[in-house]
Design an enzyme around this catalytic site. Sequence first.
Site, PDB file in Angstrom:
ATOM      1  N   ASP A 103       0.842  -1.203   0.000  1.00 57.09           N
ATOM      2  CA  ASP A 103       0.000   0.000   0.000  1.00 57.09           C
ATOM      3  C   ASP A 103       0.878   1.254   0.000  1.00 57.09           C
ATOM      4  O   ASP A 103       2.087   1.176   0.234  1.00 57.09           O
ATOM      5  CB  ASP A 103      -0.961   0.006   1.202  1.00 57.09           C
ATOM      6  CG  ASP A 103      -0.264  -0.204   2.540  1.00 57.09           C
ATOM      7  OD1 ASP A 103       0.984  -0.138   2.604  1.00 57.09           O
ATOM      8  OD2 ASP A 103      -0.962  -0.439   3.535  1.00 57.09           O
ATOM      9  N   ASN A 122      -7.941   1.142  13.587  1.00 55.56           N
ATOM     10  CA  ASN A 122      -9.375   0.983  13.334  1.00 55.56           C
ATOM     11  C   ASN A 122      -9.675  -0.372  12.689  1.00 55.56           C
ATOM     12  O   ASN A 122     -10.747  -0.585  12.136  1.00 55.56           O
ATOM     13  CB  ASN A 122      -9.892   2.129  12.443  1.00 55.56           C
ATOM     14  CG  ASN A 122      -9.212   2.149  11.078  1.00 55.56           C
ATOM     15  OD1 ASN A 122      -8.305   1.354  10.825  1.00 55.56           O
ATOM     16  ND2 ASN A 122      -9.639   3.046  10.206  1.00 55.56           N
ATOM     17  N   HIS A 135      -8.035  -1.620  10.117  1.00 52.90           N
ATOM     18  CA  HIS A 135      -7.757  -1.724   8.678  1.00 52.90           C
ATOM     19  C   HIS A 135      -6.623  -2.716   8.416  1.00 52.90           C
ATOM     20  O   HIS A 135      -5.754  -2.942   9.255  1.00 52.90           O
ATOM     21  CB  HIS A 135      -7.509  -0.359   8.022  1.00 52.90           C
ATOM     22  CG  HIS A 135      -6.210   0.313   8.321  1.00 52.90           C
ATOM     23  ND1 HIS A 135      -6.100   1.666   8.537  1.00 52.90           N
ATOM     24  CD2 HIS A 135      -4.933  -0.156   8.407  1.00 52.90           C
ATOM     25  CE1 HIS A 135      -4.842   1.981   8.735  1.00 52.90           C
ATOM     26  NE2 HIS A 135      -4.114   0.898   8.671  1.00 52.90           N
ATOM     27  N   GLU A 149      -9.994   0.284   4.509  1.00 48.43           N
ATOM     28  CA  GLU A 149     -10.620   0.911   5.669  1.00 48.43           C
ATOM     29  C   GLU A 149     -11.947   0.231   6.014  1.00 48.43           C
ATOM     30  O   GLU A 149     -12.514  -0.481   5.174  1.00 48.43           O
ATOM     31  CB  GLU A 149     -10.858   2.402   5.372  1.00 48.43           C
ATOM     32  CG  GLU A 149      -9.597   3.200   5.074  1.00 48.43           C
ATOM     33  CD  GLU A 149      -8.787   3.539   6.324  1.00 48.43           C
ATOM     34  OE1 GLU A 149      -8.891   2.822   7.345  1.00 48.43           O
ATOM     35  OE2 GLU A 149      -8.034   4.523   6.286  1.00 48.43           O
TER      36      GLU A 149
HETATM   37  N1  LIG Z   1      -0.437   1.372   5.730  1.00 47.68           N
HETATM   38  C1  LIG Z   1      -0.042   0.761   6.971  1.00 47.68           C
HETATM   39  C2  LIG Z   1      -0.509  -0.663   7.034  1.00 47.68           C
HETATM   40  O1  LIG Z   1      -0.011  -1.423   5.950  1.00 47.68           O
HETATM   41  C3  LIG Z   1      -0.001  -1.191   8.353  1.00 47.68           C
HETATM   42  O2  LIG Z   1      -0.092  -2.589   8.409  1.00 47.68           O
HETATM   43  C4  LIG Z   1      -0.828  -0.600   9.471  1.00 47.68           C
HETATM   44  C5  LIG Z   1      -0.270  -0.885  10.850  1.00 47.68           C
HETATM   45  O3  LIG Z   1       0.909  -0.160  11.069  1.00 47.68           O
HETATM   46  P1  LIG Z   1       1.857  -0.333  12.331  1.00 47.68           P
HETATM   47  O4  LIG Z   1       2.514  -1.649  12.205  1.00 47.68           O
HETATM   48  O5  LIG Z   1       2.820   0.823  12.227  1.00 47.68           O
HETATM   49  O6  LIG Z   1       0.976  -0.248  13.534  1.00 47.68           O
HETATM   50  O7  LIG Z   1      -1.044   0.779   9.278  1.00 47.68           O
HETATM   51  C6  LIG Z   1      -0.522   1.532   8.196  1.00 47.68           C
HETATM   52  O8  LIG Z   1      -1.557   2.400   7.849  1.00 47.68           O
END
Ligand SMILES: N[C@@H]1[C@@H](O)[C@H](O)[C@@H](COP(=O)(O)O)O[C@@H]1O
Length: 243
Positions: free
Chosen positions: A67, A136, A138, A143
């Site tokens: 992403d 949230n 996701h 989302e």
């Molecule tokens: N785009 C990324 C996701 O791909 C990631 O898995 C998630 C969790 O991130 P983190 O591991 O920093 O909590 O949030 C972000 O928005």
Amino acid sequence: MTFHQFPDHATLSQYTAEHIAAIINQKPDALLCLASGDTPIETYHRFVDLVKADKVDISQCTFVGLDEWVGFGPEDFGSCSYYVFRDLFTPLNLRPDQVHVFDAKADDLQAECAKIDAVIKAKGGLDLLLVGMGMNGHIALNEPGTPFTLGCHVVDLAESTITVGQKYFEKETSLTQGITVGLRHLTEAKEVILLVSGAKKAPVLRDALRGPITEEMPASILQTHANGQVWVDEAAGSLLADV
Ligand SMILES: N[C@@H]1[C@@H](O)[C@H](O)[C@@H](COP(=O)(O)O)O[C@@H]1O
């Protein structure tokens, strides 16, 4: 779906790195889609160690970016691909033909979605999709409310994602949209690993695994995957036993 709780983030990361290596040792031309975010960084460091120690040969693998924030690219500090390149792709010395990421600065973002959809299709689907989970619920940038049936697509970011996303940047940054691999690719992936770490994710993880399977909670889709693994550290799993 299977669930495993590790004592801490270091153990979780080492185990996951060894598992990725095992998948590649079994299928040297595997197609892997690996998340950005804080959670898997240590996994990638451990995986790079395994490659450098000749425990796994990655010369035939292909990697797909998961992403990206629209308007950002690998050269921009804070972007999703910035971290994946810094912690994984660059230390692995991958050839350009082994790496496919969204160009989230392109004029035609739909063409970027079609590009990554086509890579996944041409390789016969993802052998491994490794994801984290947002605050949230996701998955990638799918989302709450995103249909489980979508392939790659452009998304309007949720308020919570915009707020939490600031942690990746040095100064306050305007985030509005994302471009992401869709949950259809998760469903179709041969194996999915969801990594969750830290006490702050514990309530979301409880809702994702113990609550209903619903598009309002994207991470709940893991409950439906026959070869889905949810691997967490003790802090993230702390509320599951109480349910
Ligand atoms: N785009 C990324 C996701 O791909 C990631 O898995 C998630 C969790 O991130 P983190 O591991 O920093 O909590 O949030 C972000 O928005």
